[in-house]
Write an enzyme that holds these catalytic residues in place. Structure first.
Site, PDB file in Angstrom:
ATOM      1  N   GLU A 289       0.822  -1.207   0.000  1.00 15.08           N
ATOM      2  CA  GLU A 289       0.000   0.000   0.000  1.00 15.08           C
ATOM      3  C   GLU A 289       0.860   1.263   0.000  1.00 15.08           C
ATOM      4  O   GLU A 289       0.449   2.301  -0.509  1.00 15.08           O
ATOM      5  CB  GLU A 289      -0.910  -0.029   1.238  1.00 15.08           C
ATOM      6  CG  GLU A 289      -2.274   0.565   0.994  1.00 15.08           C
ATOM      7  CD  GLU A 289      -3.241   0.245   2.118  1.00 15.08           C
ATOM      8  OE1 GLU A 289      -3.829  -0.856   2.080  1.00 15.08           O
ATOM      9  OE2 GLU A 289      -3.412   1.058   3.024  1.00 15.08           O
ATOM     10  N   HIS A 314       7.194 -26.745   0.399  1.00 19.90           N
ATOM     11  CA  HIS A 314       6.486 -27.819  -0.304  1.00 19.90           C
ATOM     12  C   HIS A 314       5.344 -27.265  -1.143  1.00 19.90           C
ATOM     13  O   HIS A 314       4.397 -27.985  -1.467  1.00 19.90           O
ATOM     14  CB  HIS A 314       5.983 -28.850   0.720  1.00 19.90           C
ATOM     15  CG  HIS A 314       7.115 -29.449   1.490  1.00 19.90           C
ATOM     16  ND1 HIS A 314       7.736 -30.611   1.117  1.00 19.90           N
ATOM     17  CD2 HIS A 314       7.785 -28.995   2.587  1.00 19.90           C
ATOM     18  CE1 HIS A 314       8.726 -30.871   1.967  1.00 19.90           C
ATOM     19  NE2 HIS A 314       8.775 -29.894   2.862  1.00 19.90           N
ATOM     20  N   LYS A 428     -13.236   2.420  -1.242  1.00 22.71           N
ATOM     21  CA  LYS A 428     -14.107   2.792  -0.120  1.00 22.71           C
ATOM     22  C   LYS A 428     -15.257   3.662  -0.641  1.00 22.71           C
ATOM     23  O   LYS A 428     -16.419   3.478  -0.271  1.00 22.71           O
ATOM     24  CB  LYS A 428     -13.319   3.586   0.933  1.00 22.71           C
ATOM     25  CG  LYS A 428     -12.374   2.750   1.794  1.00 22.71           C
ATOM     26  CD  LYS A 428     -11.746   3.610   2.907  1.00 22.71           C
ATOM     27  CE  LYS A 428     -10.830   2.803   3.804  1.00 22.71           C
ATOM     28  NZ  LYS A 428     -10.214   3.546   4.906  1.00 22.71           N
TER      29      LYS A 428
HETATM   30  O1  PA5 Z   1      -2.906   1.981   5.899  1.00 20.61           O
HETATM   31  C1  PA5 Z   1      -4.009   2.476   5.760  1.00 20.61           C
HETATM   32  O2  PA5 Z   1      -4.204   3.675   5.917  1.00 20.61           O
HETATM   33  C2  PA5 Z   1      -5.218   1.620   5.440  1.00 20.61           C
HETATM   34  O3  PA5 Z   1      -4.891   0.345   5.067  1.00 20.61           O
HETATM   35  C3  PA5 Z   1      -6.128   1.575   6.650  1.00 20.61           C
HETATM   36  O4  PA5 Z   1      -5.438   1.022   7.742  1.00 20.61           O
HETATM   37  C4  PA5 Z   1      -7.407   0.777   6.394  1.00 20.61           C
HETATM   38  O5  PA5 Z   1      -8.031   1.196   5.214  1.00 20.61           O
HETATM   39  C5  PA5 Z   1      -8.367   0.959   7.561  1.00 20.61           C
HETATM   40  O6  PA5 Z   1      -8.601   2.310   7.773  1.00 20.61           O
HETATM   41  P1  PA5 Z   1      -9.173   2.873   9.111  1.00 20.61           P
HETATM   42  O7  PA5 Z   1      -8.212   2.585  10.218  1.00 20.61           O
HETATM   43  O8  PA5 Z   1      -9.306   4.333   8.862  1.00 20.61           O
HETATM   44  O9  PA5 Z   1     -10.489   2.217   9.336  1.00 20.61           O
END
Ligand code: PA5
Length: 456
Positions: A289, A314, A428
């Site tokens: 990410e 494996h 989202k």
């Molecule tokens: O790293 C990030 O910002 C995202 O992966 C969030 O952790 C994830 O979308 C969850 O978001 P939130 O903590 O706002 O619910």
């Protein structure tokens, strides 16, 4: 006692033509030096780096809350997803008994621990088959305070608790962790007087394990969070060194980005310990990410793959040895496991099996790691090894900071913003549109205009 990084097998002198040459190494070093400077210039924005140093008061509060939780419930349930779930899962798996929830209460140093990080209806329903709301405390974690998955879980849990105990008792059973201003959770938390912890500014979801997001669940499960933070502080100092040869996170970022330039689009993390299995999940989110981004007209990033040694020997290692030169493998080894387990004598008359007897499982797993490392190297594939002296609160703190800094340095080298996630936000927003959230009608039109389905 700190982790070490052995990168010999990333180099062409070890793996041949598909490795990093001296010339490429020198070029990468220059980029790494520039990355160090540019990350330092962002120091006041990347507040996750402050977490090992600036949480004395909050750690005290977390420990007090954890004590209350530990003494008043049988089950502790985290509601969260992505960065609000993967760290708590990874740390619990790394530092506590592998079959924690199945242990009898007297052998378990805390309540049963569940992290609900999906909205599969079957899983949500199943949770209520194994917990008793009467003896459960929930911790809803969302930095943005608006993630649909977490909000849907929260609504479910709130309805159940309100129906059973009334609104006024929500605060005895629900803790919130969120941004101090943004999003919807903070308003709900205030309305019902929930105990609330905050995700500090400048600490993004996937960089939040060392703030209350991860520290509260860890403390509830009896983990020494101060030692974890001390480990992170040590690694932060080591990985701030100017000399790339003495700075393991910078070296990791430098080699991995140099490998990407040579076509290594896949980065495998292969821990040789069940305790670190979910650490690979946490790393995969952080790396994917943060680095999977558009850079002008180009696309950059590396697909993280999680594997488990020896299990995936494996399953995957055939591909890692004889498959294409499109990947690097990072072995994550452990020098001293917390248990020693000897392979007993049973069939001494059969030497083809009996040779194992008298050795330990510890020797076997370490030998298999070294053997696989050798096989991957001999087949010409770049690989490296991170070695933890032992899996402990201290080394897990180190490992978290190590990967966070490696990711941050890689972001600088690649010239992208490692801290946003526009692709995730898009998903989202589309979900909001599909479920009829006000203000997202335009998105729905956009989706309907997409190419017609090609079904067979
Ligand atoms: O790293 C990030 O910002 C995202 O992966 C969030 O952790 C994830 O979308 C969850 O978001 P939130 O903590 O706002 O619910």
């Amino acid at each position: 006692m700190r982790l070490t990084l052995d990168f010999t097998n990333m180099l062409s002198r070890a793996v041949g033509e598909h490795g990093i040459t001296e010339e490429e190494f020198d070029r990468a070093c220059k980029k790494a030096e520039a990355a160090l400077v540019s990350l330092r210039a962002k120091r006041d924005k990347i507040r996750w780096r402050d977490l090992p140093y600036n949480q004395t008061a909050i750690v005290r509060e977390i420990k007090a809350t954890a004590e209350w939780v530990r003494s008043s419930c049988e089950s502790f349930v985290v509601l969260g997803i992505g960065g609000s779930a993967l760290g708590p899962i990874a740390v619990q798996q790394a530092l506590n008994h592998p079959r924690w929830n199945e242990l009898p209460r007297e052998k378990r140093n805390g309540p049963k621990f569940y992290v609900e990080d999906n909205v599969d209806p079957e899983r949500m329903a199943a949770l209520f088959d194994v917990i008793d709301p009467e003896t459960t405390i929930f911790n809803v974690i969302t930095k943005s305070g608006s993630t649909s998955e977490t909000m849907a879980q929260l609504l479910t849990v709130m309805r159940t608790l309100i129906d059973l105990y009334g609104e006024e008792h929500l605060k005895d059973r629900l803790i919130a962790t969120t941004d101090c201003e943004k999003g919807n959770l903070i308003g709900i938390a205030k309305q019902y007087g929930l105990k609330t912890f905050y995700v500090p500014e400048g600490v993004g979801g996937r960089f939040s394990e060392l703030c209350p997001v991860g520290l509260l669940p860890a403390a509830v499960c009896g983990i020494d969070i101060e030692t974890m933070l001390a480990g992170a502080a040590l690694m932060d100092a080591v990985c701030d060194k100017d000399d790339v040869g003495k700075n393991p996170a910078l070296m990791y970022a430098m080699l991995e980005t140099a490998a990407m330039e040579k076509g290594a689009n896949v980065g495998v993390l292969m821990p040789y310990a069940d305790s670190l299995k979910y650490f690979a999940d946490w790393y995969a989110q952080l790396w994917a990410e943060s680095l999977g981004k558009k850079r002008g007209l180009e696309r950059v990033g590396q697909t993280p793959v999680k594997a488990l040694g020896v299990t995936d020997q494996h399953s995957q290692v055939q591909l890692y040895t004889d498959g294409p030169f499109d990947k690097t493998v990072t072995f994550l080894g452990v020098e001293k496991y917390r248990t020693e387990f000897t392979i007993p004598h049973a069939v001494d008359e059969n030497p083809n099996v009996a040779f194992l007897s008298g050795h330990t499982f510890n020797e076997l797993i370490s030998a298999e790691r070294r053997a696989t490392e050798h096989a991957v190297t001999a087949s010409g594939h770049m690989n490296k090894t991170i070695l933890l002296p032992v899996v402990s609160a201290e080394t897990i703190g180190q490992l978290i900071m190590f990967f966070e800094l490696a990711t941050a340095y890689a972001g600088e080298i690649l010239g992208i913003d490692a801290y946003d996630q526009p692709g995730v936000e898009e998903g989202k927003n589309m979900t909001y549109a599909l479920l009829g959230k006000k203000g997202y009608e335009g998105k729905l039109g956009e989706m309907n205009r997409q190419t017609e389905r090609s079904l067979v």
